[in-house]
Design a protein around this motif. Sequence first.
Motif, short mmCIF file in Angstrom:
data_model
loop_
_atom_site.label_atom_id
_atom_site.label_comp_id
_atom_site.label_asym_id
_atom_site.label_seq_id
_atom_site.Cartn_x
_atom_site.Cartn_y
_atom_site.Cartn_z
N GLY A 1 0.83 -1.15 0.08
CA GLY A 1 -0.02 -0.09 0.01
C GLY A 1 0.84 1.40 0.04
N GLY A 2 2.42 1.08 0.19
CA GLY A 2 2.94 2.23 0.12
C GLY A 2 3.98 2.18 0.99
N SER A 3 4.88 3.15 1.14
CA SER A 3 6.04 3.04 2.27
C SER A 3 5.52 3.52 3.61
CB SER A 3 7.30 3.63 1.58
OG SER A 3 7.78 2.87 0.59
N LEU A 4 6.28 2.95 4.56
CA LEU A 4 6.35 3.49 5.98
C LEU A 4 7.44 3.58 6.33
CD1 LEU A 4 3.09 1.73 7.61
CD2 LEU A 4 3.34 4.10 6.85
N GLY A 5 8.15 4.37 7.21
CA GLY A 5 9.27 4.40 7.74
C GLY A 5 9.29 4.28 9.23
N VAL A 6 10.44 3.84 9.90
CA VAL A 6 10.54 3.63 11.26
C VAL A 6 11.78 3.92 11.66
CG1 VAL A 6 11.15 1.21 10.93
CG2 VAL A 6 10.23 2.05 13.09
N ARG A 7 11.96 4.92 12.78
CA ARG A 7 13.27 5.13 13.25
C ARG A 7 13.22 4.72 14.79
NH1 ARG A 7 13.23 11.06 13.16
NH2 ARG A 7 13.32 11.16 15.53
N THR A 8 14.37 4.03 15.15
CA THR A 8 14.73 3.69 16.54
C THR A 8 15.80 4.72 17.07
OG1 THR A 8 15.96 1.95 16.11
CG2 THR A 8 13.55 1.44 16.02
N GLU A 9 15.60 4.95 18.31
CA GLU A 9 16.71 5.71 18.84
C GLU A 9 17.22 4.81 20.14
OE1 GLU A 9 15.16 9.53 19.86
OE2 GLU A 9 15.35 10.26 17.68
N GLU A 10 18.37 5.06 20.39
CA GLU A 10 19.08 4.25 21.60
C GLU A 10 18.42 4.34 22.82
OE1 GLU A 10 23.49 5.27 21.48
OE2 GLU A 10 23.58 4.64 19.33
N ASP A 11 17.75 5.67 23.00
CA ASP A 11 17.23 5.66 24.27
C ASP A 11 15.57 4.88 24.39
OD1 ASP A 11 15.44 7.19 22.66
OD2 ASP A 11 15.61 8.95 23.56
N GLY A 12 15.43 4.07 23.39
CA GLY A 12 14.28 3.34 23.29
C GLY A 12 13.31 4.01 22.52
N ASN A 13 13.08 5.18 22.10
CA ASN A 13 12.13 5.83 21.62
C ASN A 13 11.99 5.02 19.98
OD1 ASN A 13 11.11 7.58 23.61
ND2 ASN A 13 12.73 8.99 22.77
N ILE A 14 10.55 5.06 19.51
CA ILE A 14 10.45 4.49 18.12
C ILE A 14 9.51 5.63 17.24
CG2 ILE A 14 9.38 2.75 17.02
CD1 ILE A 14 9.79 0.91 19.46
N TYR A 15 9.90 5.96 16.15
CA TYR A 15 9.04 6.80 15.57
C TYR A 15 8.41 6.38 14.09
CZ TYR A 15 10.90 10.07 18.72
OH TYR A 15 11.32 10.71 19.91
N LEU A 16 7.18 6.15 13.73
CA LEU A 16 6.61 5.88 12.66
C LEU A 16 6.57 6.96 11.84
CD1 LEU A 16 5.17 3.55 11.18
CD2 LEU A 16 3.05 4.08 12.34
N MET A 17 6.77 6.77 10.51
CA MET A 17 6.60 7.99 9.43
C MET A 17 5.91 7.40 8.22
SD MET A 17 10.41 8.97 10.56
CE MET A 17 10.74 7.45 10.29
N GLY A 18 4.97 8.09 7.86
CA GLY A 18 4.37 7.93 6.59
C GLY A 18 3.25 8.70 6.25
N THR A 19 2.69 8.66 5.10
CA THR A 19 1.44 9.45 4.77
C THR A 19 0.24 8.67 4.75
OG1 THR A 19 2.93 10.63 3.15
CG2 THR A 19 0.57 10.86 2.67
N VAL A 20 -0.83 9.25 5.26
CA VAL A 20 -2.22 8.46 5.41
C VAL A 20 -3.12 9.29 4.57
CG1 VAL A 20 -4.16 8.14 6.75
CG2 VAL A 20 -1.95 8.10 7.64
N ARG A 21 -3.92 8.80 3.55
CA ARG A 21 -4.65 8.70 2.69
C ARG A 21 -6.12 8.58 3.15
NH1 ARG A 21 -3.35 6.91 -2.70
NH2 ARG A 21 -4.34 5.18 -1.89
N ALA A 22 -6.83 9.37 3.50
CA ALA A 22 -8.21 9.29 3.86
C ALA A 22 -9.12 8.91 2.68
CB ALA A 22 -8.81 10.44 4.44
N GLY A 23 -10.05 7.79 2.85
CA GLY A 23 -10.68 7.59 1.82
C GLY A 23 -12.28 8.17 1.96
N GLU A 24 -13.21 7.53 1.65
CA GLU A 24 -14.65 8.13 1.72
C GLU A 24 -14.86 8.17 3.40
OE1 GLU A 24 -17.82 5.89 -0.55
OE2 GLU A 24 -16.34 5.32 -1.65
N VAL A 25 -15.87 8.95 3.62
CA VAL A 25 -16.05 9.28 5.10
C VAL A 25 -17.46 8.52 5.19
CG1 VAL A 25 -16.81 10.69 6.69
CG2 VAL A 25 -14.87 11.53 5.37
N ARG A 26 -17.64 7.58 5.89
CA ARG A 26 -18.86 6.87 5.93
C ARG A 26 -19.34 7.02 7.63
NH1 ARG A 26 -18.90 2.11 2.22
NH2 ARG A 26 -17.86 2.93 0.31
N SER A 27 -20.73 6.74 7.63
CA SER A 27 -21.36 6.73 9.14
C SER A 27 -22.62 5.59 9.00
CB SER A 27 -21.79 8.01 9.62
OG SER A 27 -22.93 8.59 8.67
#
Length: 87
Positions: A56-82
């Motif tokens: 579905g596309g690329s997602l990035g992840v960055r980990t740091e030595e202090d234990g933090n984890i970061y997720l990076m990517g683009t989200v595309r909203a589809g139809e809004v439904r209720s």
Amino acid sequence: IMFLDAQGCRMTPLVYIPAAGTLFWESSCASGTCAAGVYLAAKTGQAVNISLKQPGGSLGVRTEEDGNIYLMGTVRAGEVRSADISL
């Protein structure tokens, strides 16, 4: 199940749903991407900054030595439904 090709920077997620007894190929997986980043950091003993190509596309992840984890990517909203649900 995350099929990870770290050398090729690719990941394909496959989800098993026990209650339904089914397997489903996901287009991308945020939690799986984070898990792959943590796995690669543990395997190499170093912080990781990687973009994983998924169906579905690329997602990035960055980990740091202090234990933090970061997720990076683009989200595309589809139809809004209720839906109205009455019990």
